[in-house]
Write an enzyme that holds these catalytic residues in place. Structure first.
Site, PDB file in Angstrom:
ATOM      1  N   VAL A  80       0.850  -1.182   0.000  1.00 11.89           N
ATOM      2  CA  VAL A  80       0.000   0.000   0.000  1.00 11.89           C
ATOM      3  C   VAL A  80       0.887   1.233   0.000  1.00 11.89           C
ATOM      4  O   VAL A  80       1.817   1.345   0.803  1.00 11.89           O
ATOM      5  CB  VAL A  80      -0.927   0.042   1.234  1.00 11.89           C
ATOM      6  CG1 VAL A  80      -1.820   1.275   1.183  1.00 11.89           C
ATOM      7  CG2 VAL A  80      -1.767  -1.219   1.319  1.00 11.89           C
ATOM      8  N   SER A  82       2.136   4.667   1.012  1.00 13.40           N
ATOM      9  CA  SER A  82       1.992   5.120   2.397  1.00 13.40           C
ATOM     10  C   SER A  82       1.110   6.356   2.554  1.00 13.40           C
ATOM     11  O   SER A  82       0.363   6.462   3.533  1.00 13.40           O
ATOM     12  CB  SER A  82       3.373   5.378   3.005  1.00 13.40           C
ATOM     13  OG  SER A  82       4.072   6.366   2.264  1.00 13.40           O
ATOM     14  N   CYS A 181      12.396   8.761  -0.334  1.00 17.21           N
ATOM     15  CA  CYS A 181      11.134   8.441  -0.988  1.00 17.21           C
ATOM     16  C   CYS A 181      11.299   8.564  -2.497  1.00 17.21           C
ATOM     17  O   CYS A 181      11.842   9.566  -2.994  1.00 17.21           O
ATOM     18  CB  CYS A 181      10.044   9.395  -0.498  1.00 17.21           C
ATOM     19  SG  CYS A 181       8.487   9.241  -1.398  1.00 17.21           S
ATOM     20  N   ASP A 188      14.037   8.932   4.409  1.00 16.31           N
ATOM     21  CA  ASP A 188      13.494   7.852   5.225  1.00 16.31           C
ATOM     22  C   ASP A 188      14.627   7.352   6.117  1.00 16.31           C
ATOM     23  O   ASP A 188      15.620   6.800   5.621  1.00 16.31           O
ATOM     24  CB  ASP A 188      12.977   6.705   4.359  1.00 16.31           C
ATOM     25  CG  ASP A 188      11.755   7.092   3.542  1.00 16.31           C
ATOM     26  OD1 ASP A 188      10.886   7.798   4.086  1.00 16.31           O
ATOM     27  OD2 ASP A 188      11.670   6.685   2.368  1.00 16.31           O
ATOM     28  N   GLU A 221      10.263  -1.452   1.758  1.00 20.13           N
ATOM     29  CA  GLU A 221      10.256  -2.882   1.473  1.00 20.13           C
ATOM     30  C   GLU A 221      11.268  -3.232   0.392  1.00 20.13           C
ATOM     31  O   GLU A 221      11.954  -4.262   0.459  1.00 20.13           O
ATOM     32  CB  GLU A 221       8.854  -3.317   1.028  1.00 20.13           C
ATOM     33  CG  GLU A 221       7.752  -3.020   2.036  1.00 20.13           C
ATOM     34  CD  GLU A 221       7.093  -1.658   1.847  1.00 20.13           C
ATOM     35  OE1 GLU A 221       5.952  -1.494   2.301  1.00 20.13           O
ATOM     36  OE2 GLU A 221       7.724  -0.761   1.244  1.00 20.13           O
TER      37      GLU A 221
END
Length: 274
Positions: A80, A82, A181, A188, A221
């Site tokens: 998904v 974010s 990102c 991040d 991920e």
């Protein structure tokens, strides 16, 4: 769907009325193809999401709050995006539900549909907040090393292992993981734990490799899966597990775990920076 089609990095209208259509899927296959992961995954694991900004109304109009945790299996075809997740959770704010169980059931149904697999959802009510854990990674810190480096794009050639000596069973970690990102370019920040059995991995090279993600753009991920694949290819351990915990942004933190051997599921204890 691709990230540029998502609400990420764009002006949006925030809604406080429950809307499952806000969730935006991103397929895992595209990023996995780019790093040589085929249909048969070389690992298993999960992505642990924690959401700290979940609120809704009871039938009397009183706001309710909870901390939500989601366990998304690594074999799911989609993740998904974010920001869409944040918008979706925000849409509960002015919507009335009969109970916390009804909220959990709605979230489980919607997120499972987007990810393409059954997603486990837990909601901790305020009475359970004191039970939420906080700890730091165990293992030997790579950050203890005093070294020079100037590589800020992932470079697997930094990884080395010794195979002419007895194999070792080591758990290492670093708090110096940073990536960006892929759409907004926002940083991040994260920590990564690496557990392996095999030829001794050069610690300095491994730390330089972790640091090399500093200029890299990729979803959490995808970064963890790339770290896993690079270590497997360059160091060839018999067993490997990679677990990263990223600091929260927009009330969400994402914590991917990948392993090729049987390990207990991470306990989801929050790190200090989270």
């Amino acid at each position: 769907m691709t990230p540029d089609q998502s609400p990420l990095g764009k002006e949006v209208v925030y809604t406080e009325q429950y809307d499952p259509l806000l969730l935006f899927p991103i397929d895992r296959k595209t990023a996995r193809d780019a790093i040589g992961i085929g249909a048969r995954l070389p690992f298993f694991g999960t992505d642990i999401w924690n959401a700290y900004e979940l609120s809704w109304l009871n039938r009397r109009g009183k706001p309710q709050i909870a901390v939500a945790t989601f366990f998304v299996p690594a074999e799911s075809p989609n993740i998904v995006e974010s920001k869409s997740f944040k918008l979706y959770l925000g849409s509960f704010a002015q919507t009335a539900f009969d109970s916390i169980d009804d909220v959990r059931a709605a979230i489980k149904r919607d997120v499972s549909a987007i990810c393409g697999v059954n997603v486990s959802v837990q909601l901790a009510a305020p009475g359970d907040f004191g039970k939420l854990q906080m700890e730091e990674f165990d293992g030997l810190s790579l950050d203890r090393l005093d070294l020079d480096t100037d590589v800020y794009s992932p470079d697997p050639s930094l990884l080395k292992a010794t195979h002419d000596e007895a194999p070792v069973d080591e758990t290492l970690f670093s708090n110096l993981l940073k990536s960006n990102c892929p759409v907004t370019g926002q940083p991040d920040w994260g920590s990564v734990q690496i557990r392996y059995y095999g030829g001794q991995i050069d610690h300095a090279g491994l730390l330089r490799y972790v640091i090399s993600y500093r200029g890299h753009t990729g979803f959490h991920e995808q970064c963890v899966e790339r770290i896993f694949m690079d270590i497997m290819r360059e160091c060839q351990p018999e067993r490997l597990a990679v677990y990263a915990r990223y600091t929260r942004r927009g009330g969400l933190d994402i914590n991917p775990f990948r392993t090729n051997f049987n390990l207990p599921m991470p306990d989801n204890a929050r790190l200090a920076r989270q």
